[in-house]
Design a protein around this motif. Structure first.
Motif, mmCIF file in Angstrom:
data_model
loop_
_atom_site.group_PDB
_atom_site.id
_atom_site.type_symbol
_atom_site.label_atom_id
_atom_site.label_comp_id
_atom_site.label_asym_id
_atom_site.label_seq_id
_atom_site.Cartn_x
_atom_site.Cartn_y
_atom_site.Cartn_z
ATOM 1 N N GLU A 43 30.136 -29.635 7.267
ATOM 2 C CA GLU A 43 30.510 -28.504 8.116
ATOM 3 C C GLU A 43 31.912 -28.048 7.739
ATOM 4 O O GLU A 43 32.847 -28.852 7.705
ATOM 5 C CB GLU A 43 30.492 -28.940 9.584
ATOM 6 N N ILE A 44 32.076 -26.758 7.446
ATOM 7 C CA ILE A 44 33.403 -26.229 7.122
ATOM 8 C C ILE A 44 34.217 -26.151 8.416
ATOM 9 O O ILE A 44 33.741 -25.637 9.432
ATOM 10 C CB ILE A 44 33.313 -24.860 6.434
ATOM 11 N N ILE A 45 35.436 -26.700 8.360
ATOM 12 C CA ILE A 45 36.298 -26.795 9.533
ATOM 13 C C ILE A 45 37.419 -25.761 9.431
ATOM 14 O O ILE A 45 38.068 -25.646 8.400
ATOM 15 C CB ILE A 45 36.922 -28.212 9.628
ATOM 16 N N SER A 46 37.656 -25.032 10.508
ATOM 17 C CA SER A 46 38.773 -24.091 10.559
ATOM 18 C C SER A 46 40.082 -24.870 10.592
ATOM 19 O O SER A 46 40.180 -25.889 11.283
ATOM 20 C CB SER A 46 38.683 -23.216 11.808
ATOM 21 N N PRO A 47 41.092 -24.405 9.867
ATOM 22 C CA PRO A 47 42.367 -25.125 9.800
ATOM 23 C C PRO A 47 42.983 -25.432 11.159
ATOM 24 O O PRO A 47 43.571 -26.484 11.345
ATOM 25 C CB PRO A 47 43.260 -24.202 8.978
ATOM 26 N N TYR A 48 42.838 -24.546 12.122
ATOM 27 C CA TYR A 48 43.456 -24.799 13.423
ATOM 28 C C TYR A 48 42.754 -25.923 14.196
ATOM 29 O O TYR A 48 43.253 -26.380 15.220
ATOM 30 C CB TYR A 48 43.543 -23.516 14.259
ATOM 31 N N LEU A 49 41.609 -26.390 13.705
ATOM 32 C CA LEU A 49 40.887 -27.491 14.359
ATOM 33 C C LEU A 49 41.072 -28.841 13.667
ATOM 34 O O LEU A 49 40.528 -29.844 14.134
ATOM 35 C CB LEU A 49 39.387 -27.166 14.416
ATOM 36 N N TYR A 50 41.827 -28.881 12.571
ATOM 37 C CA TYR A 50 41.967 -30.130 11.812
ATOM 38 C C TYR A 50 42.423 -31.303 12.679
ATOM 39 O O TYR A 50 41.967 -32.418 12.503
ATOM 40 C CB TYR A 50 42.959 -29.972 10.658
ATOM 41 N N SER A 51 43.317 -31.055 13.622
ATOM 42 C CA SER A 51 43.817 -32.168 14.429
ATOM 43 C C SER A 51 42.839 -32.578 15.531
ATOM 44 O O SER A 51 43.001 -33.632 16.140
ATOM 45 C CB SER A 51 45.186 -31.851 15.018
ATOM 46 N N ASN A 52 41.785 -31.801 15.760
ATOM 47 C CA ASN A 52 40.789 -32.138 16.781
ATOM 48 C C ASN A 52 39.738 -33.131 16.291
ATOM 49 O O ASN A 52 39.013 -33.696 17.106
ATOM 50 C CB ASN A 52 40.055 -30.880 17.262
ATOM 51 N N TYR A 53 39.633 -33.299 14.989
ATOM 52 C CA TYR A 53 38.611 -34.169 14.418
ATOM 53 C C TYR A 53 39.230 -35.507 14.037
ATOM 54 O O TYR A 53 40.042 -35.588 13.119
ATOM 55 C CB TYR A 53 37.993 -33.528 13.176
ATOM 56 N N VAL A 54 38.826 -36.579 14.722
ATOM 57 C CA VAL A 54 39.275 -37.927 14.392
ATOM 58 C C VAL A 54 38.246 -38.536 13.453
ATOM 59 O O VAL A 54 37.035 -38.442 13.686
ATOM 60 C CB VAL A 54 39.439 -38.791 15.665
ATOM 61 N N LEU A 55 38.734 -39.148 12.385
ATOM 62 C CA LEU A 55 37.849 -39.694 11.361
ATOM 63 C C LEU A 55 37.087 -40.918 11.853
ATOM 64 O O LEU A 55 37.600 -41.710 12.637
ATOM 65 C CB LEU A 55 38.663 -40.051 10.122
ATOM 66 N N ASN A 56 35.848 -41.040 11.373
ATOM 67 C CA ASN A 56 34.988 -42.173 11.680
ATOM 68 C C ASN A 56 34.543 -42.845 10.393
ATOM 69 O O ASN A 56 34.560 -42.228 9.324
ATOM 70 C CB ASN A 56 33.753 -41.700 12.451
ATOM 71 N N MET A 57 34.099 -44.080 10.510
ATOM 72 C CA MET A 57 33.628 -44.840 9.354
ATOM 73 C C MET A 57 32.560 -44.050 8.600
ATOM 74 O O MET A 57 31.649 -43.479 9.207
ATOM 75 C CB MET A 57 33.058 -46.182 9.817
#
Length: 70
Positions: A43-57
């Protein structure tokens, strides 16, 4: 005690802190956020949402650098 997870960046495994966001990861890797496109788990992520996505394994992150020219 720090905990780590493995994510895949452009197909390569990368170990990172389990509380990192996409933005944290990109800044850690010294990417210029103005000239990249990020695909997170297809899924392409908008730059202003980068901090909303926490990485998972085992997340898959594709980073595409935009190159200008003529």
């Amino acid at each position: 005690m720090k905990r780590y997870i493995t994510v895949f960046i452009n197909g390569e495994p990368f170990n990172c802190n389990y509380l990192m966001s996409i933005k944290d990861l990109l800044l850690y890797l010294n990417f210029n956020l103005d000239i990249i496109i990020v695909e997170y788990n297809e899924e392409i992520i908008s730059p202003y949402l980068y901090s909303n996505y926490v990485l998972n394994m085992n997340d898959n992150i594709e980073i595409i650098t935009i190159v200008g020219g003529g």
